[in-house]
Structure formats: C-alpha cells, structure tokens
Design an enzyme around this catalytic site. Structure first.
Site, PDB file in Angstrom:
ATOM      1  CB  CYS B  95      -4.675  35.346  32.101  1.00 30.05           C
ATOM      2  SG  CYS B  95      -4.718  35.594  30.317  1.00 30.05           S
ATOM      3  CG  HIS B 216      -1.422  38.808  33.085  1.00 28.39           C
ATOM      4  ND1 HIS B 216      -1.224  37.473  33.362  1.00 28.39           N
ATOM      5  CD2 HIS B 216      -1.968  38.852  31.847  1.00 28.39           C
ATOM      6  CE1 HIS B 216      -1.630  36.740  32.326  1.00 28.39           C
ATOM      7  NE2 HIS B 216      -2.092  37.566  31.398  1.00 28.39           N
ATOM      8  CD  GLU B 218       0.525  37.291  36.413  1.00 29.13           C
ATOM      9  OE1 GLU B 218      -0.393  38.028  36.830  1.00 29.13           O
ATOM     10  OE2 GLU B 218       0.451  36.650  35.343  1.00 29.13           O
TER      11      GLU B 218
END
Lengths: 799, 260
Positions: B95, B216, B218
C-alpha cells in the site's frame, strides 16, 4: 503584573455588569457563578486577572464539569409533589454501576475513559464524546478534531492506551431540506454530512485506527444542531491503569504547538447556538492526525519504560484544565513563556486556554526527563517542560517571571455553587394511526419506503470511506453477507492478532421515541445496543455501557424533565440487564435561536448508548445475512402493538403514543437464552429487530444473503393479542430478533429456547422472491429481493 | 538462524504492527525501526535480509502518497539501499510502501542503477478513499513472495491513491518481463477498485526480489479476517487458523533461509 495581562474589575460592579462580562467574554457563567467568583475575590481583596477568570470559566463550564448532571433537581410530573433528585449522575448512572458491581470493571467515571478487563495481559478503555457545536460551524474540522479528541482520551487514560477502534454516530437534518427552509446562518445538512464524514475519515484513517461501527440518523430538528458522536476503544496493559502525581514531578507538554485555535471551545459549547455563531470561527480547532500518531508512537514507548506517572490530554480548556485537573490534589506551577507557539503575539490567557489539538500533558519524575526527551527526539515529537507539580495546593501561572494567576485548587474545583434546578414532565398527546389493513392488502410499497427512509437505508457509501481492516484484527465487518454489503449489527475485532479473544462494539439510539416519552427512548437505546451485542454472539454478562446525552437547554424545566425521564430509564434498564455504565458524557444546550425573529429550535432529546463486550472465542460469532435455502426463520421475543415513534407511523405522517416499552424480566431471559444458543452453535444467522420491525429485519437478512424467504406472520409471538398485518410487520417492540436455524438443529434450538416466546415464520428459499403471507392467507409482501435491496441502497449514494 | 526483517517506520506509518505480526508468524525475527535510526546510523540495514515498508500515510501523504518518504530514502539512504539490493536481499512495500517503492524508482526498476521514477500510483478514479475486499488473479512472474500461491487470492484494499499507471513502453516492458504479480480479477469499478492500467494490483522488479502491492496481505493472517468467513462452511470446518495472506510472508522467510 505583565502588561499583557488584564485585571478584570468585578469587585465593585453590579449584577448586570457581571453578566455583561460573562456574556461578552464567552465565559458562559451564570449570575450565581459570577457572584461566587466576586465574593471569593472580595475576600482576597483583589480583582481576578483575565487568566484567572478564564481558568475558572473553563473549569466550571458545563462542558468540563457537567454541572447539570450533578445539580439538585426538583422534578415533578403533572400535579404530583415534586421529587428532589440529588444529582442525576450519582442517582441514576453511578448508582446503577455500583449496584451491578461487576468485578471486571477496573475504573469507572474517574479517568478520561472507563476501563474494563480484557484478557490476562490487557484491559480495554472505552470513551465516546460529542463534538456538536464545532461540527455545526465547520463540519470537516469539527468532526476531525472530535475523533482526534476522543483518541486522546484513550491515550490519556491510565498511563495511556493504544487506540484500537473508532465508532462514530451522526445525527443530521434531512438531506433533501430545501435551501429556502434553512435556518439563518446554518449550513445545509448535505454539506454538514459530507464534511463530517470526510473529517472523521481523514483523521481516523491517517491515525491507522479501524472505524468499524457507527450509525447515521436524520431528523429535521438536527438541521441547526447536528450531532457528532465519536468513540474510541483502547488497549492497555493491566499494570498501566493507575496514575498519580507527586510534588516535584515535571509538567511536560508533548505534541503540537499552541496557537489561537479553539479558544473558548469549552464555554462556547456550553451555550446555545444562534444565527451569528458562524462568525465564531476561532472556537473550532484545527486537526493534524499525523502529529497525533507521532504522539501515540512516542508516548507508548515512554509508557512501557515507566517514564511518567500521570497523563491527560489537552482538550476543552487546553492547558488550564489539563494542568488544573492533574494538579488538583497537589498544586502546580506553570511558566507560559516556555510553551512552544505556532506564531507570536498570544496573550498569556490565550496560551493557557488555547484548545490547539494534539497536545498531551504528562507528569515526569525529574530523573526520567532525559530519557523521555530522547524518545521524543527519535520520534520527532516536540516535548517541553512547562513547570512542576508542587505541594502548595494552588494553581500558579507565570509569564516572563510575573505571576499571572494564583488560584486555590479547592476553590477552582469545589467553589462552583451547586444550583437547584426545576424540571417538569408531562406526556404529549399525539394522533394515533389505525391499522391500514382495511384499505390495503399489500405492504410491499410500505416495506420499500421503509427500507429507503434515510435512517434505515444503506450507509455503505460512507462506511467504505473508513478503513475497517487496519491493525489486522477485523472479525465481523460493518458490511456483511454474500456481496459484503449487508448491515451488520455490531463489529467484532481481535486487538491482539492471532488471539481468539474479541471485542464487540455496538450502539443504540432512538430519538424518535423521545417524542412520546424520553424514558422509553432511553430504555430502547439500551435494549438496542444490547440486542446488537447479542446478535453477533456477545453476552449480557460481559457487556458494559456508555451513555452520551445530547439535549436542549437544561435551564428550561421541560427539557430538564425529559433528561430526568431518560436518566431514570438508564438506571432501571441497566440494573435490570446487569450491564454497568463505565463512562459517559453529556452535551447540553443543543438549541438554536434566530436573534432577529426569535425563532427557537431544539434537537429531539437524544441518548446514544454504546456497548462494549468481551468475547472469549470469536469463532462463535454470527452475522445477520441469510446463509442457506431450507433454513428456518424464527422470530424471538414478543411483538406488541408498539408503533408510537415508529418509522412505519413516520412515513405516514404520524407519531402515535405507544412507543416500545421493555418487559425487563422477559427481555433479559430472552437475550440470555438466545446468546447461549448462538454460543452453542445452534444459530446460523441472527439480526436484531429495530427500525421498521420484523418486515425490515427479515428483508435485510434475505437480500444480504442473496436468498428469498417465504414467511407467514401468523406465527409471530405476540404479547397483547395484536392481529393487524401492518402492526405485526412494522411494530418496533424491543428485545426481538430474527434468527436462522438449520433444520437439523430445529429440535435442539426449540428445546434451548423453551419458555421464551419464539415463532417459526418459514424458510429461506432458493428463489430470489421475498414473500410474506398475512393473516387472511394472502400475500401481503411479494417482491424480488433485488428490488428491496436497491430501494435500500440508493438513497444515500450521493456521499 | 531466523531471517531478520526490518520494518521501516516513520511519522504516519500505521500498518507496522500487523506487518510485524505477519513476519513473526512466518518465522522471522523482526524489528520496527524509525527511519531516523537508519539515517543516523544507529541501526544498519546490512544487518537485515528483508526490508518491509508497511502501509499508512507516511508524512500525511502530503504532496502525494509516499513521496516524502521516498525522497528521504533516496537521498539519505542511497548507499545502504543500493547495497541491500545488490546483496540480493528482499524488499516488500504494501500500500503506502508500494507507493514509496514506485516513487523511489526501485519499482518497476530500470536497467540503469540510478533510481528514477517510471510509474506512479495516482488518485483512484472514484476520487475517494475506499476500503473493500477484492479478487486478485496471480500472474506468472519471478516474484519470490508469491511462489506457489493460489491462482485466485482474496485480499482487502484500503487506499485513495492506488491507480497504477505508467507510460506505454513501461507497461509493455512489465508485460514482457512478467513483472506483473497480481491483477484485479475483473476490469471495471469496483472489481478494479482504483482504475489501474491493465488491472495491475502488484508488481515486482525483474529479479522478483522487490515486490510492491496495493492490497494488504497482512490483514488476512487469520481465517476469520475473511469478510464472509461466517458463510464459508469449509473455512469454519478446517482446524487451521491461517489466513491466505500469510503465505506471502512465509515465502519471503523461506527464500532467505534457502538463499541468503
């Protein structure tokens, strides 16, 4: 005395002059309060300085001290003998919490936020605040600093909590208000709406805090006084929840520089707005989320190294209230010329009162100051030693060597005269609406109209602008279902990634019922917040509440009477459910007057209840979207003919008189049983029944799941022989849910719910038709789910 | 020995904690490091094998997303970065981190050693920040982070400036070198949430060791992060708690173990 400090002549002046000083200085002090100051300084034989009188005004403001909730109230209903209430807060809020006595309440009402236990390592803090007046004048800045401020409340609780979740609830005027009908000097509701959403979005997203819960309500009475509730949940180590201040500790300011922004914010928000308020631009603060993020980064490191003993945020009243509160039991000495300024030219009182954002004050033992400064340098955050905490029990403020304020802490914090206020309440009578069964056989259009009413309609266009996933802990999103667009009842997050222990946050708010009875409105708000918690898999046992009252002018006995009604309900219902209040706030004086026409407007009495629940295993969570064809749809809880203040009456232009009440014993048992059925894995989906009743709730489940339903309302359990089709479909009785049960669990589920009013209405179908059969065996609703879904999705797409 | 990951922080970084968790779950030793500590040489990049630049709003994304951090890295960490790349170590930018890598020129990378920006991540065509889960199609690429990953991956995006765009020659070079790692599964809003050229969601350099993506991974370390996990019977019935995003971090850790 410094030449930049003025002495305010009060010793020799009359009452009219005292009030002129209060009004023209935006002090928002009433005559009794001005006289108390006059007599205090009379005894000292000198006039106060501007710094002193401003400090007192901030400290005594409604915004900071909540005097209405602490004052003695003589309350009467109709012709009855007045009842004396020794403070709404101690009598109805604090007492409820004390009687409920949950062992997991760690700190209630004393710190910047309430603290409850979470797991073996951490506790949770939770606080909701309002930023109404600033958001009316400058929506973007007002809302952004609203969220910024409540984040600092978490950071200023205990020795500082890490912010992990935001929740936001807004009340606006109707988006389609014609410009010609706007009250003078106010912004259009759409403009306020967009500005507030953008403000909260930009601040919350930049801080990296998920915003995963909220609500938006509309009523024309919010046009001049929009409401902006901002909440934050924080995570704090269990051994960092206590604070203290020792004489000799350094007064250290951390974060942003001080300017003229936000001066008189506290006193400004303790008065009504009028058509000239828009010129008061400087009372609104200016936010900088990146600065606040840096403060969080620096302070949490300093916290974990035990470098400071106490912390609070600079909110309303700026340094004056932060240092004044921290030093209340010891004393403090502050040197204003040391304050880091945005620009030159501020008078000492302006430095002292500025509500410039992103500033925290901490009490640092002098041996730790070098290490603290190193951390701040590494994180590129400014920190300044402003003075020391003392043992003088005085608040002493210096500017360039001269003393500019010297106040006794005792007078500052306890010198406020306790007023006696009058409150009356008499119920209003409204026109009731009869069932429309005689005139219509089909309620499909009513259902569509309800789904499209702005309070019920999808908020997706707003929700998507908020980051819900940052910090990596989201478990139940605000949008759920087959296409990730159904309205979740509550959000669930795991603040520790990988752990199964979750936090549920939900809210309840029903201002429309206030038109019938604020008692019922408050009771319904609690019930709704709890229903939302239960619906995703939470339990009453582990739920705590926050109360946020937004009211009109409490100096008017009828407004105060409404406040008394609501506070009574808070006590009654919270104790019935066994759910304690851990924190709360009030924002009063949400009224508007036109100074030329004399027109006066007040908001509907509005209580927001926010609920937080610790969930031991998030794998037990359920969502509201229908899951599979063939599953059974049940209503849980009795339906009564309670349509007063309902959305169904509203779309037909009625208010009515029978607003939903609560049968506490039955309701508590219902919630407990349902909660345990969900936690036993018997329930495939669950949705709370609120605005628009069973009709709206079932439709939302169907279109969120992408399936049809075939339902028959004759099996809806009723409490009072209600039989009209429209009443059954759209009554907003409390404590009800719609649940989806897999056929193989039918028996186990029914056994589990034995003794609870439940009714099986039909099934989820593999069609896309949403069909409801009425009492005469004909279809009262019959339409494809995509028609219902678009009716629900389209109204608020402009944002 | 555990591979060491440096997770770079600065003012406005905000996905550092979950990126840290991702690498720890993947078996790495991690350090959250403020860029000041690299600039002042308190901490040496050479002690690490993986550099992760997490999401957030570095320096408020003032001027444009990621630009200030990119300038700071390019000019104050020039040698350390060049050495890190030359040593064959791994870099991931997620990002805001992807925005930074593109603005430093590390992605898509050039045949000259000089860091020059050749693509950009512009404002979404929707002109606003949006948070939603999207379907990604994994492409044939040399990327070491996505080795063996599913053909279709479901991950969240949350950004306002994610529209990957570049001059035609750069785009065709990306295709020729198989540098496109992830594409949004379908064209058109909202499947392609930002209007990226060629539906590009993530790219790597020609070596496959530098990887940047807007989604994302994560945020999908646990299976219950999936927005529809309550609907997915198979997800509920498996004992594994792992989410689909973790494999990207495991791949990086395994690569370091095998090669560095």
């Amino acid at each position: 005395m410094s030449s930049t400090v003025k002495e305010i002549e009060i010793l020799t002046v009359d009452d009219a002059e005292l009030m002129r000083i209060s009004r023209e200085g935006t002090l928002s002090l009433n005559l009794n309060e001005m006289k108390a100051i006059q007599s205090h300084f009379g005894a000292l034989g000198r006039n106060p300085t501007d710094v002193e009188i401003e400090t007192i005004a901030q400290t005594w403001s409604e915004h900071c001290v909540h005097k209405t909730f602490k004052s003695i109230i003589l309350y009467s209903e109709g012709e009855e003998e007045p009842e004396q209430i020794d403070g709404l807060f101690p009598t109805y809020i604090q007492r409820a919490t004390e009687e409920i006595a949950k062992p997991w309440c760690v700190s209630v009402f004393s710190d910047n936020a309430g603290i409850i236990e979470f797991d073996e390592t951490f506790n949770l803090v939770f606080k909701v605040e309002t930023h109404n007046h600033p958001s009316a004048i400058e929506p973007y800045g007002g809302a952004g600093t609203g969220i910024g401020g409540v984040i600092r409340d978490s950071l200023g609780t205990g020795l500082g909590a890490k912010p992990i979740l935001n929740t936001d609830v807004f009340c606006f005027g109707m988006p389609d208000t014609p410009y010609a009908q706007l009250p003078k000097g106010t912004l259009h509701p759409k403009r306020v709406f967009k500005g507030v959403v953008a403000g909260v979005r930009d601040y919350g997203n930049r801080m990296g805090i998920p915003t995963a819960n909220g609500a938006i309500l509309f009523d024309s009475r919010y046009t001049a006084n929009p409401l902006v509730f901002c909440g934050n949940v924080g995570l704090i180590p269990r051994n960092r929840c206590d604070k203290s201040v020792e004489p000799g500790d350094l007064v250290v300011a951390i974060g942003g520089q001080t300017g003229r922004d936000g001066i008189h914010g506290a006193t400004f928000s303790s008065a009504e707005l009028d058509d000239t308020s828009e010129s008061l631009g400087s009372v609104v603060q200016i936010g900088n989320p990146i600065m606040e993020k840096k403060i969080v980064d620096a302070l949490l490191q300093a916290r974990d190294r035990n470098l400071y003993r106490s912390i609070t945020d600079c909110g309303a009243g700026g340094f004056s209230s932060a240092v004044g509160e921290m030093g209340e039991h010891v004393g403090a000495e502050v040197h204003l010329e040391r304050v880091s300024l945005k620009y030159e030219g501020l008078a000492p009182w302006e430095i002292w009162l500025s509500e410039a954002q992103e500033r925290m004050v901490i009490a640092v033992p002098s041996e730790n100051i070098d290490e603290l400064m190193e951390i701040c340098e590494a994180e590129v955050v400014e920190a300044t030693v402003l003075g020391t905490f003392t043992d003088t029990h005085r608040l002493q403020v210096f500017y360039e060597g001269a003393i500019v304020a010297d106040l006794e802490m005792e007078f500052l914090h306890n010198g406020l005269p306790k007023p006696v206020k009058q409150a009356v309440w008499s119920p209003s009578k409204h026109l009731d609406m009869a069932s429309r069964d005689e005139e219509t056989e089909n309620y499909t259009d009513d259902l569509k109209q309800l789904l499209a009413s702005p309070n019920i309609a999808s908020k997706e266009s707003i929700i998507r602008q908020y980051d819900h996933g940052v910090q990596g802990g989201i478990v139940i999103n605000p949008l759920v279902g087959a296409e990730n667009d159904g309205p979740s009842d509550a959000c669930v997050v795991t603040p520790v990634i990988g752990s199964r222990t979750g936090v549920i946050v939900a809210n309840g708010i029903n201002p429309k019922y206030s038109d019938v009875d604020p008692y019922l409105s408050a009771a319904a708000a609690i019930d709704e917040a709890l229903r939302n918690i239960i619906a995703v898999g939470g339990t009453l046992e582990k739920t705590a509440l926050l109360d946020n009252f937004c009211w009109g002018n409490p100096d008017k006995p009828d407004r105060l009477g409404e406040l008394v009604r609501a506070a009574k309900a808070c006590y009654d219902i919270a104790t019935a459910y066994g759910t304690p209040f851990i924190s709360g706030k009030d924002s009063l004086y949400n009224e508007y007057s036109d100074t030329t026409t004399g027109e006066q407007r007040a908001i509907p009495s509005t209580l927001l209840i926010s609920a937080i629940c610790v969930m031991p295993d998030i794998q037990r969570a359920v969502t509201m979207d229908a899951k599979a064809p063939g599953n059974l749809i049940y209503v849980v809880g009795n339906t009564y003919a309670e349509l007063g203040g309902s959305h169904y009456f509203d779309i037909h232009g009625f208010i009515g008189n029978n607003a939903p009440a609560i049968q506490p014993d039955e309701a508590k048992l219902t919630m407990e049983r349902l909660s345990s059925a969900i936690n036993s894995g018997l329930v495939r989906s669950c949705h709370d029944c609120s605005e628009g009743g069973i009709g709206v709730a079932a439709a939302e489940m169907a279109f969120s799941g992408g399936y049809g339903m075939s339902l028959d309302i004759s099996d809806i359990p009723t409490g009072d022989g209600i039989i009209a089709d429209d009443y059954l479909l759209f009554s907003e009785s409390n404590s009800r849910f719609i649940v989806e049960i897999e056929p193989q669990h039918r028996q186990a589920y029914e056994n589990h719910m034995a003794g609870i009013p439940i009714g099986c209405l039909g099934t989820v179908t593999n069609t896309r038709e949403f069909v409801i059969t009425g009492k005469n065996n004909h279809r009262i609703v019959d339409t494809p789910i995509n028609i219902l879904k678009s009716a629900w999705q389209e109204p608020l797409l402009f944002n | 020995m555990k591979p060491k990951v440096l997770i770079l922080r600065t003012a406005g970084t905000n996905c550092d904690v979950e990126t840290d968790a991702a690498f720890q779950f993947a078996g790495a030793e991690t350090a959250l490091v403020h860029i000041q500590n690299l600039i002042s040489d308190k901490i040496n990049l050479t002690d690490y094998q993986i550099l992760a630049i997490p999401g957030g709003f570095s320096y408020g994304d003032d001027i444009a997303a990621g630009i200030l951090l990119a300038v700071e890295m390019k000019h104050k960490l020039t040698n350390a970065l060049n050495q890190f790349v030359a040593d064959g170590k791994l870099i991931i930018g997620i990002c805001n981190g992807f925005q930074v890598l593109v603005r430093t020129g590390l992605l898509p990378g050039a045949d000259t050693s000089e860091m020059a920006q050749r693509a950009t991540l512009a404002m979404n065509t929707s002109a606003k920040f949006e948070c939603r889960w999207i379907d990604l199609e994994t492409q044939e690429s040399p990327c070491v982070f996505t080795k063996g990953i599913k053909a279709h991956v479901y991950l969240p995006v949350a950004h306002a400036e994610g529209r990957f765009t570049a001059p035609a020659d750069v785009l065709s070079e990306l295709e020729t070198n198989n540098q496109v790692v992830f594409r949004y599964a379908e064209s058109g809003y909202p499947s392609n949430p930002n209007g990226s050229d060629a539906d590009i969601a993530g790219i790597c350099d020609t070596t496959g060791r530098i990887f940047g993506l807007m989604p994302h991974p994560e945020r999908f370390l646990m299976k219950w992060n999936h927005p529809r996990w309550t609907r997915l019977v198979e997800t509920q019935n498996t004992d594994s708690e792992e989410g689909d995003g973790l494999v990207i971090f495991k791949n990086a850790v395994n690569y370091v173990k095998a090669n560095l």
